[in-house]
Design a protein around this motif. Structure first.
Motif, PDB file in Angstrom:
ATOM      1  N   GLY A  47      46.009   9.072  17.535  1.00  0.00           N
ATOM      2  CA  GLY A  47      46.009   8.806  16.087  1.00  0.00           C
ATOM      3  C   GLY A  47      46.429   7.375  15.791  1.00  0.00           C
ATOM      4  O   GLY A  47      46.912   7.066  14.696  1.00  0.00           O
ATOM      5  N   ASN A  57      47.438   6.525   9.592  1.00  0.00           N
ATOM      6  CA  ASN A  57      48.550   6.159   8.696  1.00  0.00           C
ATOM      7  C   ASN A  57      49.873   6.020   9.437  1.00  0.00           C
ATOM      8  O   ASN A  57      50.614   5.067   9.215  1.00  0.00           O
ATOM      9  CB  ASN A  57      48.686   7.214   7.597  1.00  0.00           C
ATOM     10  N   GLY A  79      50.188   6.514  13.074  1.00  0.00           N
ATOM     11  CA  GLY A  79      50.017   6.025  14.445  1.00  0.00           C
ATOM     12  C   GLY A  79      50.101   4.516  14.558  1.00  0.00           C
ATOM     13  O   GLY A  79      50.690   3.970  15.491  1.00  0.00           O
ATOM     14  N   THR A  96      41.618   5.545  20.456  1.00  0.00           N
ATOM     15  CA  THR A  96      40.716   5.611  19.304  1.00  0.00           C
ATOM     16  C   THR A  96      39.334   6.038  19.772  1.00  0.00           C
ATOM     17  O   THR A  96      38.943   5.758  20.907  1.00  0.00           O
ATOM     18  CB  THR A  96      40.622   4.250  18.578  1.00  0.00           C
ATOM     19  N   ARG A  97      38.612   6.680  18.854  1.00  0.00           N
ATOM     20  CA  ARG A  97      37.227   7.041  19.165  1.00  0.00           C
ATOM     21  C   ARG A  97      36.329   5.821  19.100  1.00  0.00           C
ATOM     22  O   ARG A  97      35.220   5.847  19.603  1.00  0.00           O
ATOM     23  CB  ARG A  97      36.722   8.107  18.172  1.00  0.00           C
ATOM     24  N   THR A 144      39.174  10.711  22.485  1.00  0.00           N
ATOM     25  CA  THR A 144      39.628  11.472  21.329  1.00  0.00           C
ATOM     26  C   THR A 144      40.600  12.554  21.777  1.00  0.00           C
ATOM     27  O   THR A 144      40.330  13.262  22.747  1.00  0.00           O
ATOM     28  CB  THR A 144      38.461  12.065  20.511  1.00  0.00           C
ATOM     29  N   THR A 168      41.146  15.216  20.394  1.00  0.00           N
ATOM     30  CA  THR A 168      40.589  16.554  20.172  1.00  0.00           C
ATOM     31  C   THR A 168      39.558  16.926  21.247  1.00  0.00           C
ATOM     32  O   THR A 168      38.980  18.001  21.189  1.00  0.00           O
ATOM     33  CB  THR A 168      39.938  16.658  18.774  1.00  0.00           C
ATOM     34  N   THR A 211      46.125  16.291  14.027  1.00  0.00           N
ATOM     35  CA  THR A 211      45.096  16.120  12.995  1.00  0.00           C
ATOM     36  C   THR A 211      44.232  17.374  12.955  1.00  0.00           C
ATOM     37  O   THR A 211      44.393  18.273  13.793  1.00  0.00           O
ATOM     38  CB  THR A 211      44.176  14.923  13.323  1.00  0.00           C
ATOM     39  N   GLY A 233      51.681  19.407  12.099  1.00  0.00           N
ATOM     40  CA  GLY A 233      50.635  19.588  11.102  1.00  0.00           C
ATOM     41  C   GLY A 233      51.136  20.288   9.847  1.00  0.00           C
ATOM     42  O   GLY A 233      50.335  20.766   9.056  1.00  0.00           O
ATOM     43  N   GLY A 234      52.445  20.359   9.661  1.00  0.00           N
ATOM     44  CA  GLY A 234      53.004  21.007   8.472  1.00  0.00           C
ATOM     45  C   GLY A 234      53.645  22.346   8.783  1.00  0.00           C
ATOM     46  O   GLY A 234      54.335  22.933   7.951  1.00  0.00           O
ATOM     47  N   PHE A 254      53.579  12.542   3.107  1.00  0.00           N
ATOM     48  CA  PHE A 254      53.515  11.106   3.408  1.00  0.00           C
ATOM     49  C   PHE A 254      53.315  10.325   2.107  1.00  0.00           C
ATOM     50  O   PHE A 254      52.507  10.720   1.256  1.00  0.00           O
ATOM     51  CB  PHE A 254      52.293  10.760   4.277  1.00  0.00           C
TER      52      PHE A 254
HETATM   53  N1  NAP Z   1      49.660  13.630   4.736  1.00  0.00           N
HETATM   54  C1  NAP Z   1      50.766  14.363   4.683  1.00  0.00           C
HETATM   55  O1  NAP Z   1      51.442  14.429   3.647  1.00  0.00           O
HETATM   56  C2  NAP Z   1      51.217  15.114   5.914  1.00  0.00           C
HETATM   57  C3  NAP Z   1      52.425  15.806   5.889  1.00  0.00           C
HETATM   58  C4  NAP Z   1      52.851  16.496   7.045  1.00  0.00           C
HETATM   59  C5  NAP Z   1      52.060  16.470   8.184  1.00  0.00           C
HETATM   60  N2  NAP Z   1      50.881  15.765   8.161  1.00  0.00           N
HETATM   61  C6  NAP Z   1      50.069  15.770   9.387  1.00  0.00           C
HETATM   62  O2  NAP Z   1      49.735  14.421   9.712  1.00  0.00           O
HETATM   63  C7  NAP Z   1      48.343  14.358   9.990  1.00  0.00           C
HETATM   64  C8  NAP Z   1      47.787  13.039   9.523  1.00  0.00           C
HETATM   65  O3  NAP Z   1      48.509  11.959  10.088  1.00  0.00           O
HETATM   66  P1  NAP Z   1      47.953  10.505   9.801  1.00  0.00           P
HETATM   67  O4  NAP Z   1      47.722  10.376   8.322  1.00  0.00           O
HETATM   68  O5  NAP Z   1      48.818   9.546  10.480  1.00  0.00           O
HETATM   69  O6  NAP Z   1      46.595  10.602  10.572  1.00  0.00           O
HETATM   70  P2  NAP Z   1      45.166  10.104  10.111  1.00  0.00           P
HETATM   71  O7  NAP Z   1      45.323   8.715   9.588  1.00  0.00           O
HETATM   72  O8  NAP Z   1      44.520  11.130   9.256  1.00  0.00           O
HETATM   73  O9  NAP Z   1      44.376  10.133  11.492  1.00  0.00           O
HETATM   74  C9  NAP Z   1      44.854   9.417  12.608  1.00  0.00           C
HETATM   75  C10 NAP Z   1      43.710   9.014  13.497  1.00  0.00           C
HETATM   76  O10 NAP Z   1      43.322  10.131  14.280  1.00  0.00           O
HETATM   77  C11 NAP Z   1      41.926  10.088  14.520  1.00  0.00           C
HETATM   78  N3  NAP Z   1      41.385  11.341  13.995  1.00  0.00           N
HETATM   79  C12 NAP Z   1      41.536  11.828  12.727  1.00  0.00           C
HETATM   80  N4  NAP Z   1      40.927  13.026  12.612  1.00  0.00           N
HETATM   81  C13 NAP Z   1      40.384  13.292  13.821  1.00  0.00           C
HETATM   82  C14 NAP Z   1      39.629  14.384  14.337  1.00  0.00           C
HETATM   83  N5  NAP Z   1      39.287  15.435  13.563  1.00  0.00           N
HETATM   84  N6  NAP Z   1      39.225  14.325  15.626  1.00  0.00           N
HETATM   85  C15 NAP Z   1      39.554  13.266  16.408  1.00  0.00           C
HETATM   86  N7  NAP Z   1      40.269  12.209  15.978  1.00  0.00           N
HETATM   87  C16 NAP Z   1      40.679  12.222  14.700  1.00  0.00           C
HETATM   88  C17 NAP Z   1      41.392   8.859  13.791  1.00  0.00           C
HETATM   89  O11 NAP Z   1      41.366   7.786  14.721  1.00  0.00           O
HETATM   90  P3  NAP Z   1      40.013   7.156  15.323  1.00  0.00           P
HETATM   91  O12 NAP Z   1      38.928   7.313  14.295  1.00  0.00           O
HETATM   92  O13 NAP Z   1      40.399   5.721  15.556  1.00  0.00           O
HETATM   93  O14 NAP Z   1      39.749   7.886  16.578  1.00  0.00           O
HETATM   94  C18 NAP Z   1      42.474   8.576  12.765  1.00  0.00           C
HETATM   95  O15 NAP Z   1      42.584   7.217  12.404  1.00  0.00           O
HETATM   96  C19 NAP Z   1      47.693  15.491   9.203  1.00  0.00           C
HETATM   97  O16 NAP Z   1      46.524  15.921   9.876  1.00  0.00           O
HETATM   98  C20 NAP Z   1      48.771  16.537   9.158  1.00  0.00           C
HETATM   99  O17 NAP Z   1      48.575  17.419  10.228  1.00  0.00           O
HETATM  100  C21 NAP Z   1      50.454  15.092   7.068  1.00  0.00           C
END
Ligand code: NAP
Length: 275
Positions: free
Chosen positions: A7, A11, A13, A31-32, A51, A53, A73, A100-101, A125
């Motif tokens: 990640g 946001n 990472g 990163t992908r 990735t 995932t 994610t 993931g919450g 966040f």
């Molecule tokens: N937002 C909130 O309020 C909150 C609160 C609690 C927990 N969370 C958790 O935090 C996570 C989000 O964190 P974040 O905002 O730092 O992450 P993000 O910016 O949504 O994603 C991080 C990186 O992961 C890769 N990615 C995203 N989705 C993917 C997928 N389906 N398959 C493969 N790679 C993927 C992408 O990188 P590349 O494109 O460079 O590969 C992306 O830039 C949420 O999914 C949730 O589980 C969020």
């Protein structure tokens, strides 16, 4: 010691990468799309393709890595346990995971893996505020159904806690609830953002169903959209109660929403009209 950050372009990472580099660590950023990530990381960061995932794509990325940062994610729950197994087999001995919450399959697998793990349990966040950019820039409005409070956390503080847990001893087997320094209602956030961006921003309430439809139009399932909007409708105690984990772990007070708003103010300003 080398840390692989999943990640890494996201946001939280990207702050984890920066913080580890600041502390003098060797970092691999996953990163992908390495081409798109070019220039986004500090000098010395090794950008690797893969990735999280699809753990089968991580052979080279995990080679020689002893620490791992995982962001849960979408798409990870099903394959998370395989990712954790692969990392442990590759020699990873310490893992931080941004949950993931809730404690799901990935968080469970990390906990059961036998490595030193630390689970970061942020509530909302501050970066969710970025969803408001379009309507604020175009019309100076925020469309949300609820004016409820949330103890939002700055993503850099999640990263700062992650870096401490990855690099320093004494954090293994801990789950850290994380919030910012204040619980703010939607209107309070808007007022802070108005001051930071120098423009009037108002709340234009929408219905619960409109908020659900808006998420579904972005590809979110109805069940997930109902969960998210329901979370705002009736936030639980954990979402609204400020905890001091950031300060206890990092030795620094948690960043305020005013700081976040100042850092991102330009993105909310009205587009300049060309003459
Ligand atoms: N937002 C909130 O309020 C909150 C609160 C609690 C927990 N969370 C958790 O935090 C996570 C989000 O964190 P974040 O905002 O730092 O992450 P993000 O910016 O949504 O994603 C991080 C990186 O992961 C890769 N990615 C995203 N989705 C993917 C997928 N389906 N398959 C493969 N790679 C993927 C992408 O990188 P590349 O494109 O460079 O590969 C992306 O830039 C949420 O999914 C949730 O589980 C969020």
């Amino acid at each position: 010691m080398t840390t692989l950050v999943t990640g890494a372009t996201g946001n939280t990472g990207r702050h984890v990468v920066t913080e580890l580099v600041r502390r003098g660590e060797r970092v691999r950023a996953l990163t992908r799309d390495p081409a798109a990530a070019e220039g986004r990381f500090p000098a010395g960061v090794e950008v690797v393709a893969g990735t999280h995932t699809a753990p089968e794509t991580l052979g080279a990325a995990l080679d020689g890595v002893d620490r791992l940062h995982v962001t849960v994610t979408t798409g990870l729950a099903e394959v998370g346990p395989a990712l954790v197994r692969r990392a442990v087999d590759a020699g990873v001995r310490r893992v931080t995971v941004v949950w993931g919450g809730a404690v799901g399959p990935v968080e469970q697998a990390v906990g059961d893996s036998g490595v030193e793990w630390t689970r970061l349990e942020p509530q909302e966040f501050m970066s969710n505020t970025l969803d408001w950019i379009e309507s604020v820039r175009a019309e100076g409005v925020v469309r949300e159904p609820y004016d409820t409070p949330s103890a939002l956390i700055h993503e850099a503080d999640i990263a700062a806690v992650a870096a401490v847990a990855l690099l320093d001893d004494g954090h293994a087997g801990r789950a850290y609830p994380l919030t910012g320094p204040a619980s703010l209602t939607t209107r309070e956030r808007i007022a802070i953002l108005s001051r930071a961006s120098g423009r009037d921003i108002v709340l234009a309430p929408i219905t619960h169903e409109q908020a659900v439809d808006r998420l579904m139009s972005k590809g979110v399932s109805r069940a997930d959209a109902e969960y998210v909007v329901g979370w705002y409708a009736a936030p639980d105690d954990a979402a609204t109660t400020v905890v001091d984990t950031v300060e206890r772990v990092t030795g620094r007070p948690a960043r305020t929403f005013a700081q976040w708003a100042a850092e991102h103010a330009e993105r909310f300003q009205a587009p300049r009209v060309r003459r």
